[in-house]
Design a protein around this motif. Structure first.
Motif, PDB file in Angstrom:
ATOM      1  N   SER A  48     -13.297 -11.750  14.115  1.00  0.00           N
ATOM      2  CA  SER A  48     -13.614 -10.373  14.516  1.00  0.00           C
ATOM      3  C   SER A  48     -12.413  -9.448  14.323  1.00  0.00           C
ATOM      4  N   HIS A  49     -11.222  -9.941  14.589  1.00  0.00           N
ATOM      5  CA  HIS A  49     -10.022  -9.120  14.405  1.00  0.00           C
ATOM      6  C   HIS A  49      -9.714  -8.920  12.922  1.00  0.00           C
ATOM      7  N   LEU A  53      -9.390  -5.292  10.956  1.00  0.00           N
ATOM      8  CA  LEU A  53      -8.231  -4.922  10.139  1.00  0.00           C
ATOM      9  C   LEU A  53      -8.633  -4.673   8.690  1.00  0.00           C
ATOM     10  N   GLU A  54      -9.599  -5.431   8.206  1.00  0.00           N
ATOM     11  CA  GLU A  54     -10.081  -5.226   6.841  1.00  0.00           C
ATOM     12  C   GLU A  54     -10.787  -3.869   6.721  1.00  0.00           C
ATOM     13  N   TYR A  58      -6.126  -2.454   6.223  1.00  0.00           N
ATOM     14  CA  TYR A  58      -4.790  -2.960   6.516  1.00  0.00           C
ATOM     15  C   TYR A  58      -4.561  -4.348   5.932  1.00  0.00           C
ATOM     16  N   ILE A  59      -5.643  -5.089   5.734  1.00  0.00           N
ATOM     17  CA  ILE A  59      -5.518  -6.403   5.097  1.00  0.00           C
ATOM     18  C   ILE A  59      -6.561  -6.542   3.995  1.00  0.00           C
ATOM     19  N   LYS A  60      -6.253  -7.423   3.064  1.00  0.00           N
ATOM     20  CA  LYS A  60      -7.159  -7.728   1.953  1.00  0.00           C
ATOM     21  C   LYS A  60      -7.661  -9.154   2.160  1.00  0.00           C
ATOM     22  N   VAL A  61      -8.951  -9.347   2.012  1.00  0.00           N
ATOM     23  CA  VAL A  61      -9.567 -10.655   2.162  1.00  0.00           C
ATOM     24  C   VAL A  61     -10.045 -11.109   0.795  1.00  0.00           C
ATOM     25  N   GLU A  62      -9.661 -12.321   0.425  1.00  0.00           N
ATOM     26  CA  GLU A  62     -10.089 -12.876  -0.860  1.00  0.00           C
ATOM     27  C   GLU A  62     -10.785 -14.208  -0.615  1.00  0.00           C
ATOM     28  N   LYS A  63     -12.019 -14.298  -1.092  1.00  0.00           N
ATOM     29  CA  LYS A  63     -12.795 -15.526  -0.939  1.00  0.00           C
ATOM     30  C   LYS A  63     -12.954 -16.169  -2.308  1.00  0.00           C
TER      31      LYS A  63
END
Length: 99
Positions: A48-49, A53-54, A58-63
């Motif tokens: 959830s946090h 942030l995404e 503020y952050i990048k998520v890569e799957k």
């Protein structure tokens, strides 16, 4: 009198978000399991946090997949670095003013 906490970023009030950003500021990227272990939080709590942030960019998520296993990694964006540094600077200024 000027509000001494006006420059603090509400996005980093949570200890989990503060922890996520602190880890990402020193690591180029980190995977979900490693981040969760470092912060010692549950899957749902950290997820959830991370989502919050995404959404703030503020952050990048890569799957991706490693073989047949899913792997999610996180990194801090330039916007996230700037916001976090400003938050830390505001905290340091607050501490210096109250001493």
């Amino acid at each position: 009198m000027k509000n001494r906490i006006e420059n603090l970023n509400k996005a980093f009030e949570s200890r989990v978000r503060l922890g996520i950003m602190s880890v990402l500021m020193v690591a180029d990227e980190i995977d979900f399991v490693s981040l969760k272990e470092q912060l010692q939080v549950t899957d749902g709590n950290i997820a959830s946090h991370i989502t919050a942030l995404e959404k703030m960019a503020y952050i990048k998520v890569e799957k991706k997949f490693i073989g047949k296993k899913p792997n999610t990694t996180y990194s801090v964006t330039a916007q996230g670095k700037k916001a976090f540094k400003e938050h830390i600077n505001a905290l340091e200024k607050l501490i210096r003013q109250t001493l």
